[in-house]
Design a protein around this motif. Sequence first.
Motif, PDB file in Angstrom:
ATOM      1  N   THR A  30       3.808   0.797  -5.620  1.00  0.00           N
ATOM      2  CA  THR A  30       4.509   2.177  -5.371  1.00  0.00           C
ATOM      3  C   THR A  30       4.783   2.236  -3.884  1.00  0.00           C
ATOM      4  O   THR A  30       4.151   1.494  -3.037  1.00  0.00           O
ATOM      5  N   ASP A  31       5.655   3.078  -3.420  1.00  0.00           N
ATOM      6  CA  ASP A  31       6.121   3.445  -2.151  1.00  0.00           C
ATOM      7  C   ASP A  31       4.930   3.957  -1.370  1.00  0.00           C
ATOM      8  O   ASP A  31       4.728   3.680  -0.173  1.00  0.00           O
ATOM      9  N   GLU A  32       4.211   4.821  -1.885  1.00  0.00           N
ATOM     10  CA  GLU A  32       2.903   5.411  -1.340  1.00  0.00           C
ATOM     11  C   GLU A  32       1.942   4.304  -1.013  1.00  0.00           C
ATOM     12  O   GLU A  32       1.270   4.332  -0.005  1.00  0.00           O
ATOM     13  N   GLU A  33       1.804   3.326  -1.944  1.00  0.00           N
ATOM     14  CA  GLU A  33       0.679   2.324  -1.814  1.00  0.00           C
ATOM     15  C   GLU A  33       1.097   1.384  -0.738  1.00  0.00           C
ATOM     16  O   GLU A  33       0.295   0.897   0.179  1.00  0.00           O
ATOM     17  N   ILE A  34       2.402   1.212  -0.618  1.00  0.00           N
ATOM     18  CA  ILE A  34       2.942   0.226   0.455  1.00  0.00           C
ATOM     19  C   ILE A  34       2.793   0.792   1.849  1.00  0.00           C
ATOM     20  O   ILE A  34       2.312   0.220   2.751  1.00  0.00           O
ATOM     21  N   ILE A  41      -2.843  -2.147   7.680  1.00  0.00           N
ATOM     22  CA  ILE A  41      -2.763  -3.349   8.490  1.00  0.00           C
ATOM     23  C   ILE A  41      -2.277  -3.303   9.772  1.00  0.00           C
ATOM     24  O   ILE A  41      -3.075  -3.718  10.682  1.00  0.00           O
ATOM     25  N   GLU A  42      -1.694  -1.916  10.291  1.00  0.00           N
ATOM     26  CA  GLU A  42      -1.479  -1.604  11.742  1.00  0.00           C
ATOM     27  C   GLU A  42      -2.927  -1.200  12.189  1.00  0.00           C
ATOM     28  O   GLU A  42      -3.110  -1.946  13.367  1.00  0.00           O
ATOM     29  N   GLU A  43      -3.641  -0.811  11.547  1.00  0.00           N
ATOM     30  CA  GLU A  43      -5.193  -0.575  12.113  1.00  0.00           C
ATOM     31  C   GLU A  43      -5.832  -1.681  12.515  1.00  0.00           C
ATOM     32  O   GLU A  43      -6.472  -2.035  13.454  1.00  0.00           O
ATOM     33  N   ALA A  44      -5.966  -2.493  11.382  1.00  0.00           N
ATOM     34  CA  ALA A  44      -6.705  -4.045  11.430  1.00  0.00           C
ATOM     35  C   ALA A  44      -6.038  -4.645  12.503  1.00  0.00           C
ATOM     36  O   ALA A  44      -6.770  -5.515  13.269  1.00  0.00           O
ATOM     37  N   GLY A  45      -4.560  -4.673  12.639  1.00  0.00           N
ATOM     38  CA  GLY A  45      -4.098  -5.594  13.585  1.00  0.00           C
ATOM     39  C   GLY A  45      -4.297  -4.883  15.182  1.00  0.00           C
ATOM     40  O   GLY A  45      -4.462  -5.710  16.071  1.00  0.00           O
ATOM     41  N   ALA A  46      -4.619  -3.628  15.192  1.00  0.00           N
ATOM     42  CA  ALA A  46      -4.825  -3.241  16.529  1.00  0.00           C
ATOM     43  C   ALA A  46      -6.348  -3.768  16.980  1.00  0.00           C
ATOM     44  O   ALA A  46      -6.404  -4.032  17.987  1.00  0.00           O
ATOM     45  N   ALA A 106       4.143  -5.981   8.146  1.00  0.00           N
ATOM     46  CA  ALA A 106       3.928  -4.542   7.558  1.00  0.00           C
ATOM     47  C   ALA A 106       4.854  -3.672   8.250  1.00  0.00           C
ATOM     48  O   ALA A 106       5.253  -2.596   7.281  1.00  0.00           O
ATOM     49  N   LYS A 107       5.360  -3.754   9.274  1.00  0.00           N
ATOM     50  CA  LYS A 107       6.401  -3.016   9.845  1.00  0.00           C
ATOM     51  C   LYS A 107       7.742  -3.165   9.028  1.00  0.00           C
ATOM     52  O   LYS A 107       8.375  -1.953   8.843  1.00  0.00           O
ATOM     53  N   GLN A 108       8.199  -4.119   8.592  1.00  0.00           N
ATOM     54  CA  GLN A 108       9.311  -4.313   8.005  1.00  0.00           C
ATOM     55  C   GLN A 108       9.131  -3.797   6.652  1.00  0.00           C
ATOM     56  O   GLN A 108      10.341  -3.336   6.276  1.00  0.00           O
ATOM     57  N   ALA A 109       7.953  -3.839   6.076  1.00  0.00           N
ATOM     58  CA  ALA A 109       7.757  -3.349   4.706  1.00  0.00           C
ATOM     59  C   ALA A 109       7.723  -1.790   4.811  1.00  0.00           C
ATOM     60  O   ALA A 109       8.418  -1.073   3.984  1.00  0.00           O
ATOM     61  N   LYS A 110       7.298  -1.203   5.836  1.00  0.00           N
ATOM     62  CA  LYS A 110       7.172   0.171   6.284  1.00  0.00           C
ATOM     63  C   LYS A 110       8.734   0.737   6.301  1.00  0.00           C
ATOM     64  O   LYS A 110       8.949   1.866   5.817  1.00  0.00           O
ATOM     65  N   ALA A 111       9.433   0.173   7.007  1.00  0.00           N
ATOM     66  CA  ALA A 111      10.804   0.430   7.602  1.00  0.00           C
ATOM     67  C   ALA A 111      11.692   0.363   6.041  1.00  0.00           C
ATOM     68  O   ALA A 111      12.599   1.157   5.615  1.00  0.00           O
ATOM     69  N   ARG A 112      11.336  -0.693   5.027  1.00  0.00           N
ATOM     70  CA  ARG A 112      12.166  -0.786   4.071  1.00  0.00           C
ATOM     71  C   ARG A 112      11.661   0.616   3.184  1.00  0.00           C
ATOM     72  O   ARG A 112      12.901   1.069   2.510  1.00  0.00           O
ATOM     73  N   VAL A 113      10.357   0.656   3.099  1.00  0.00           N
ATOM     74  CA  VAL A 113      10.148   2.088   2.190  1.00  0.00           C
ATOM     75  C   VAL A 113      10.787   3.226   2.984  1.00  0.00           C
ATOM     76  O   VAL A 113      11.174   4.292   2.006  1.00  0.00           O
ATOM     77  N   GLN A 114      10.843   3.577   4.035  1.00  0.00           N
ATOM     78  CA  GLN A 114      11.159   4.529   4.665  1.00  0.00           C
ATOM     79  C   GLN A 114      12.673   4.738   4.280  1.00  0.00           C
ATOM     80  O   GLN A 114      13.366   5.926   4.195  1.00  0.00           O
ATOM     81  N   ARG A 115      13.637   3.491   4.747  1.00  0.00           N
ATOM     82  CA  ARG A 115      14.840   3.678   4.154  1.00  0.00           C
ATOM     83  C   ARG A 115      15.265   4.119   2.729  1.00  0.00           C
ATOM     84  O   ARG A 115      16.006   4.797   2.176  1.00  0.00           O
ATOM     85  N   ARG A 116      14.551   3.642   1.864  1.00  0.00           N
ATOM     86  CA  ARG A 116      14.282   3.884   0.280  1.00  0.00           C
ATOM     87  C   ARG A 116      14.164   5.424   0.047  1.00  0.00           C
ATOM     88  O   ARG A 116      14.749   6.014  -0.779  1.00  0.00           O
ATOM     89  N   THR A 117      13.283   5.720   0.807  1.00  0.00           N
ATOM     90  CA  THR A 117      12.798   7.079   0.519  1.00  0.00           C
ATOM     91  C   THR A 117      14.079   7.993   1.039  1.00  0.00           C
ATOM     92  O   THR A 117      14.289   9.026   0.360  1.00  0.00           O
ATOM     93  N   ALA A 118      14.512   7.705   2.213  1.00  0.00           N
ATOM     94  CA  ALA A 118      15.783   8.459   2.725  1.00  0.00           C
ATOM     95  C   ALA A 118      16.888   8.525   1.649  1.00  0.00           C
ATOM     96  O   ALA A 118      17.813   9.352   1.463  1.00  0.00           O
ATOM     97  N   ALA A 119      17.215   7.175   1.227  1.00  0.00           N
ATOM     98  CA  ALA A 119      18.260   7.110   0.347  1.00  0.00           C
ATOM     99  C   ALA A 119      18.009   7.875  -0.963  1.00  0.00           C
ATOM    100  O   ALA A 119      18.918   8.601  -1.639  1.00  0.00           O
TER     101      ALA A 119
END
Length: 503
Positions: A30-34, A41-46, A106-119
């Motif tokens: 789901t979008d929430e899980e993504i 992933i961002e925290e682990a990457g940092a 992870a950044k791309q997946a997050k952006a896709r979810v945000q665009r999908r949510t906005a739509a």
Amino acid sequence: GVKVEEDESMNAQAEKKEAEVPPINPANLTDEEILAAALAIEEAGAQAEAMTKSCTTFVLQKGPEMKSLVPAAKQVEASEMNQALAKLLKQIQELAIASEAMLAKAKQAKARVQRRTAAKEYLANLQYTFKKYDKDQDGFLSRSEVQALSKAEFGFRVPSRIIERIWQNLVDDGTKGVAVKDFQQLRIHIGIAREVARDDQRKLVTAAKLKVLESVRQGLSDRLKELMQVADEASKEVAKLETRMKPLCTRAKGMWPGEMVQLSDQSDHRIRDTAVSVDMLRSRMAGLSEGVEKRFQEDVRVFIKEQAKPLYFYLGRLEGRLQRTRNISWRFRQVAAKRKARELARLRNAAARLIRHNKRLRGCSEEELFGTTVSEEEFRKFFETADCEIRLADERFALAEEASEAAAIAMEVTRGLAPAARKDFANAAAPAAAVVPQVVAPVVVPPLSAPSVVVPPEAPATTMEVAPTSAELAADVAPTTESAAAAAAAMAEGSSSAAAESP
């Protein structure tokens, strides 16, 4: 060697466990899980970035020491140590690259979810708006419902021809109106129609404005020529004013303060008359934009200001020259005020000396000489009948007597005082001693309307004219003959109190 083998075995076991875990299909999330996975992933990457940076810094800083110490301690070849360090740096770089790639995904997946949510939110808003204006809840927007939508959401009434075009493009045969699937297209049609109508309105306003500007342009040239003639006349008046104001500072030498004030008043009057001409020119220039519609006045004003730029520049120079004449008159008036103050101080001193001289001659006090109050006429009459010849020897003798009396009073007051109290009294009596005039030159003061008195050869004197400022002199001149004794008596009381309090 044992430590390296243990690490390799632990890495192999971890890889085996990861291989046993079945891969996760992103499509099943789901979008929430993504979003949660992207955040993890961002925290682990940092953390990974900080660790790889720390490892790289450690290897670069401690590498030279390890190359020399480790081979000697473990009895291995230096080349093997160099190869091991190079391999370690390569692994760190690969880990950093893998971490950056994972962060990018992870950044791309997050952006896709945000665009999908906005739509989804936008689509939900569209559906809500559609239902809001679908009054009969039949799933279609009729012509009246489309007009209500346009007025409320766009502030625009759709023309009939646009309604017909919308029905031809969006409404299927046999349906009641615009369906929800075509609602976005309906909004686009209404928005385009509104902008076209606005553009037509702007064209009409622009055409009307150009027509007004053209009408203003036709008579503007003649009016500007007329105003330029008015500006030339005003410039001539300013030039005459500058010619009259220029010698003010040089004429101030040798003039009485009253004459200077009178001349300054005349100059201010001329400045006001000239300023009226300049102000009239500015008001006539401001009136060039009158007689047009209110909505076009600002455009006409800008147009006229551009066409009459030389005239406005000329007017600015006139106002600057006029301001300089005001400054000259103001400075001249300041000089007159200072000179009047100096002259009044000189006359006060002369009148005070004359009053003291007549008091000594008549042997009377101030109240016997003038009474409790004195009017201007009585003050003038006193100077007409007073003895205006002040001899230097007599004044010095009188001053010596006054000084002796003051010294005797001081001796009487300070008798029996302690040295410290006597010193304090001497310091306090210093200002009172300054009140007693010190004669440095003989003076003969003539009456207000009488000619100068001839001074005998044995008593040379200087004549000093007293200007007719008797009202100011009567208010300001005070007797100084008795002031020293009065001040000494006042200080004597204070010193006696101090002596009584001292041990």
